[in-house]
Design an enzyme around this catalytic site. Structure first.
Site, short mmCIF file in Angstrom:
data_model
loop_
_atom_site.label_atom_id
_atom_site.label_comp_id
_atom_site.label_asym_id
_atom_site.label_seq_id
_atom_site.Cartn_x
_atom_site.Cartn_y
_atom_site.Cartn_z
N CYS A 182 22.95 27.88 46.19
CA CYS A 182 22.27 27.87 47.94
C CYS A 182 20.83 27.77 48.02
O CYS A 182 20.65 27.05 48.81
CB CYS A 182 23.10 29.08 48.44
SG CYS A 182 25.02 29.01 48.63
N CYS A 227 30.15 28.41 49.39
CA CYS A 227 29.45 29.61 49.71
C CYS A 227 29.16 29.38 51.31
O CYS A 227 28.94 28.42 51.89
CB CYS A 227 27.96 29.82 49.17
SG CYS A 227 28.25 30.05 47.13
N CYS A 235 23.03 32.82 46.31
CA CYS A 235 23.08 32.23 44.66
C CYS A 235 22.22 31.13 44.35
O CYS A 235 21.61 30.47 45.27
CB CYS A 235 24.55 31.97 44.47
SG CYS A 235 24.98 30.40 45.14
N ASN A 279 32.10 31.98 53.31
CA ASN A 279 32.39 31.47 52.33
C ASN A 279 34.18 30.88 52.49
O ASN A 279 34.94 31.53 53.04
CB ASN A 279 32.40 32.05 50.89
CG ASN A 279 32.86 33.54 51.15
OD1 ASN A 279 32.61 34.23 52.16
ND2 ASN A 279 33.29 34.29 49.95
N GLU A 320 26.44 29.99 52.86
CA GLU A 320 25.18 29.61 53.16
C GLU A 320 25.15 27.80 53.03
O GLU A 320 24.72 27.54 54.28
CB GLU A 320 24.34 30.09 52.05
CG GLU A 320 23.71 31.50 51.93
CD GLU A 320 24.59 32.35 50.85
OE1 GLU A 320 25.92 31.76 50.67
OE2 GLU A 320 24.27 33.15 50.57
N GLU A 365 37.16 29.80 50.05
CA GLU A 365 37.58 29.66 48.75
C GLU A 365 38.81 28.72 48.74
O GLU A 365 39.30 28.37 49.57
CB GLU A 365 38.09 30.86 48.08
CG GLU A 365 36.59 31.82 48.15
CD GLU A 365 36.63 33.16 47.31
OE1 GLU A 365 37.85 33.57 47.12
OE2 GLU A 365 35.69 33.59 47.14
#
Ligand code: THU
Length: 160
Positions: free
Chosen positions: A115, A73, A112, A62, A75, A64
């Site tokens: 993703c 993210c 999530c 990830n 993924e 940010e």
């Protein structure tokens, strides 16, 4: 009116020792990627490793941003790179691991919703299932035989 029941099936491995050698190696690469995550705001580090049909392994974590929604993210960082570099190579499997700086995650932590939607796009495109293994920092590893199994009632190109 009729009721429709939708079921998902997962395989649960007690820990990484129960995984096959090749899946364990893939998860190890996800762990290495997780440790390089850039997550100064959430302190929640996620790593992803993707095994392609040509044997390549793509990893991501990830990323940010001070403008929170601009982050991405693990993924999607990984799968978009795979799609960009190897558009015609199938994805065999993904290994995911998530660890918090604040507490030790010991439950399998699934991808999530956003993703799942992104991974679904590639699974549908390649017309073959993507196996997804996911874990926390330690402990059990869950396996889903496909993305579709994790995203019932998915939205895809068939409805466009
Ligand atoms: N995160 C992922 O990388 N993958 C997921 O599937 C869930 C959440 C990241 C996004 C954010 O950087 C941090 O974890 C906390 O939500």
């Amino acid at each position: 009116m009729k009721e429709i029941k939708i079921e998902s099936t997962l395989c649960l491995f007690e820990n990484m020792d129960e995984l096959s050698e090749s899946v364990s190696a893939l998860m190890q690469k996800a762990i290495t990627a997780r440790k390089k995550a850039y997550a100064p705001y959430s302190n929640f580090n996620v790593g992803a490793a993707i095994l392609l049909a040509n044997g390549e392994v793509i990893t991501g974590n990830n990323q940010e941003n001070a403008a929170y929604p601009s982050g991405l993210c693990a993924e999607r960082t990984a799968i978009y790179y795979a799609g960009a570099q190897y558009p015609n190579v199938k994805i065999i499997s993904m290994a995911l691991t998530a660890a918090s700086n604040n507490n030790k995650t010991s439950q399998p932590i699934p991808p999530c919703g956003a993703c799942r939607q992104a991974i679904a796009e590639y699974e549908i495109k390649q017309e073959s299932p993507i196996e997804i293994y996911f874990m926390g920092e330690v402990g059990a590893v869950a396996k889903s035989g496909s993305l579709a199994n994790l995203l019932p009632l998915g939205f895809d190109k068939a409805v466009l």
